[in-house]
Design a protein around this motif. Structure first.
Motif, short mmCIF file in Angstrom:
data_model
loop_
_atom_site.label_atom_id
_atom_site.label_comp_id
_atom_site.label_asym_id
_atom_site.label_seq_id
_atom_site.Cartn_x
_atom_site.Cartn_y
_atom_site.Cartn_z
N SER A 78 4.56 -3.33 -14.35
CA SER A 78 4.66 -2.11 -15.14
C SER A 78 3.54 -1.17 -14.71
O SER A 78 2.71 -1.50 -13.88
N GLU A 79 3.50 0.01 -15.31
CA GLU A 79 2.48 1.00 -14.96
C GLU A 79 1.24 0.81 -15.83
O GLU A 79 1.34 0.49 -17.02
N PRO A 80 0.05 1.02 -15.27
CA PRO A 80 -1.18 0.99 -16.08
C PRO A 80 -1.17 2.11 -17.11
O PRO A 80 -0.51 3.14 -16.92
N GLU A 81 -1.90 1.92 -18.18
CA GLU A 81 -2.03 2.92 -19.21
C GLU A 81 -3.49 3.36 -19.32
O GLU A 81 -4.39 2.61 -18.93
N ARG A 82 -3.72 4.56 -19.83
CA ARG A 82 -5.10 5.01 -20.05
C ARG A 82 -5.82 4.02 -20.96
O ARG A 82 -5.30 3.62 -22.00
N GLY A 83 -7.01 3.66 -20.54
CA GLY A 83 -7.80 2.73 -21.33
C GLY A 83 -7.73 1.30 -20.85
O GLY A 83 -8.56 0.48 -21.25
N ASP A 84 -6.76 0.96 -19.98
CA ASP A 84 -6.70 -0.40 -19.44
C ASP A 84 -7.97 -0.69 -18.63
O ASP A 84 -8.44 0.16 -17.86
N VAL A 85 -8.50 -1.89 -18.79
CA VAL A 85 -9.60 -2.36 -17.93
C VAL A 85 -8.96 -3.15 -16.80
O VAL A 85 -8.26 -4.14 -17.04
N VAL A 86 -9.19 -2.70 -15.57
CA VAL A 86 -8.46 -3.25 -14.42
C VAL A 86 -9.43 -3.76 -13.35
O VAL A 86 -10.53 -3.24 -13.18
N VAL A 87 -8.97 -4.79 -12.65
CA VAL A 87 -9.64 -5.25 -11.43
C VAL A 87 -8.81 -4.76 -10.26
O VAL A 87 -7.58 -4.87 -10.27
N PHE A 88 -9.49 -4.19 -9.27
CA PHE A 88 -8.78 -3.61 -8.13
C PHE A 88 -9.56 -3.84 -6.85
O PHE A 88 -10.77 -4.09 -6.87
N ARG A 89 -8.85 -3.75 -5.75
CA ARG A 89 -9.45 -3.85 -4.43
C ARG A 89 -9.91 -2.45 -4.00
O ARG A 89 -9.14 -1.50 -4.02
N HIS A 90 -11.22 -2.32 -3.66
CA HIS A 90 -11.76 -1.03 -3.25
C HIS A 90 -10.94 -0.49 -2.08
O HIS A 90 -10.63 -1.22 -1.12
N PRO A 91 -10.55 0.79 -2.12
CA PRO A 91 -9.64 1.34 -1.10
C PRO A 91 -10.16 1.27 0.33
O PRO A 91 -9.37 1.28 1.27
N THR A 92 -11.49 1.21 0.52
CA THR A 92 -12.00 1.23 1.89
C THR A 92 -12.78 -0.02 2.28
O THR A 92 -12.67 -0.48 3.42
N GLU A 225 -1.08 0.13 -5.46
CA GLU A 225 -0.93 -1.15 -4.78
C GLU A 225 -2.25 -1.92 -4.69
O GLU A 225 -2.25 -3.13 -4.42
N ASN A 226 -3.39 -1.26 -4.93
CA ASN A 226 -4.69 -1.94 -4.88
C ASN A 226 -5.06 -2.63 -6.19
O ASN A 226 -6.05 -3.35 -6.25
N LEU A 227 -4.28 -2.40 -7.24
CA LEU A 227 -4.58 -3.03 -8.53
C LEU A 227 -4.25 -4.52 -8.46
O LEU A 227 -3.14 -4.91 -8.10
N LEU A 228 -5.24 -5.35 -8.81
CA LEU A 228 -5.04 -6.80 -8.80
C LEU A 228 -4.56 -7.30 -10.15
O LEU A 228 -3.92 -8.35 -10.23
N GLY A 229 -4.90 -6.59 -11.23
CA GLY A 229 -4.45 -7.02 -12.55
C GLY A 229 -5.27 -6.40 -13.66
O GLY A 229 -6.20 -5.63 -13.42
N ARG A 230 -4.91 -6.77 -14.88
CA ARG A 230 -5.57 -6.23 -16.07
C ARG A 230 -6.45 -7.29 -16.71
O ARG A 230 -6.07 -8.46 -16.79
N ALA A 231 -7.64 -6.88 -17.16
CA ALA A 231 -8.55 -7.78 -17.86
C ALA A 231 -8.33 -7.64 -19.36
O ALA A 231 -8.50 -6.54 -19.90
#
Length: 259
Positions: A78-92, A225-231
């Motif tokens: 699904s799509e992230p929402e404002r306020g979600d705490v997310v772990v992601f892979r740095h784009p660079t 696509e860099n989002l790994l998931g929600r905390a």
């Protein structure tokens, strides 16, 4: 004797399959994550341990648990929402980061005098009592906290201004301010591209996030696509340099929901 040996073998098989299933469950659905820095204080503290919900936004080539994934983009999510705490892979640089989603695709985001503005409107800020912590090394890397009342000696009380920030849609969370007039307090207006997100740390003066371009080591916009998931929840927390130092455990943070 045969019965005894048969019972032992059944036990071994049961343990084997239980461990295998647990390993698959962890690989497919959850990823452990230790909080290494203070960029998300006071929502997340150095030494907090959590599991990232990898299914919240589906799988991408970054979060896929297999060495080669037969798809591009994302599936099942699904799509992230404002306020979600997310772990992601740095784009660079490929490092795993944890921040809060502030801007969605198409949003206009700007900081003016330390106040977040979304689509031309300031968000609601409600002052709260200061956040306090004792000055000293934190976590395995021995980070020292930054303080509004600096200079502060070892063992003394470090304070930061704290407030509750309310995002459009009603999501509220705590933010900290160490000093006024920093580079991140006043920014140009950012327009979040399609398929990207604008993220920030709750400890606003101690966070490298989307306010800073990738060209100077910042995060910039984060691709979906860099989002790994929600905390969602802190499972365990330790203030010490080693997890085995039980006297540094923060039992009041065990299984705490992340807001």
């Amino acid at each position: 004797m045969a019965k005894s040996e048969g019972g032992i073998m059944e036990t071994v098989k049961t343990v084997f399959w239980a461990l295998l299933i647990a390993g698959i469950f962890r690989t497919l659905f959850f990823q452990p994550f230790w909080i290494p820095s203070g960029s998300m204080k006071d929502t997340l503290l150095i030494g907090d341990f959590l599991f990232v919900n990898k299914m919240a936004y589906g799988y991408s080539r970054h979060s896929c648990p297999f060495s080669a994934c037969p798809f591009e983009g994302r599936i099942f999510g699904s799509e992230p929402e404002r306020g979600d705490v997310v772990v992601f892979r740095h784009p660079t640089n490929g490092t795993d980061f944890i921040k809060r989603v502030i801007g969605l695709p198409g949003d206009r985001v700007q900081m003016i005098d330390g106040v977040l503005h979304l689509n031309g409107e300031p968000v609601e800020i409600t002052p709260q009592p200061d956040f306090e912590e004792v000055v000293g090394p934190q976590g395995p890397q021995g980070h020292q906290p930054r303080c509004s009342n600096a200079p502060v000696g070892e063992g003394a009380l470090c304070t930061k201004e704290r407030a509750t920030e309310t995002l459009p849609g009603g999501v509220t969370h705590s933010i900290l301010n160490i000093e006024d007039g920093t580079r991140g307090d006043n920014t140009p207006e950012f327009v979040v591209p399609e398929g990207h997100y604008f993220v920030m740390g709750d400890n606003r003066d101690n966070s490298i996030d989307s306010r800073f371009p990738q060209s100077i080591g910042g995060v910039g916009f984060v691709p979906f696509e860099n989002l790994l998931g929600r905390a969602d929840r802190v499972i365990f927390s330790s203030a010490g340099a080693r997890m085995v130092y039980f006297w540094t455990w923060r039992s009041d943070r065990f299984f705490r929901e992340i807001e």
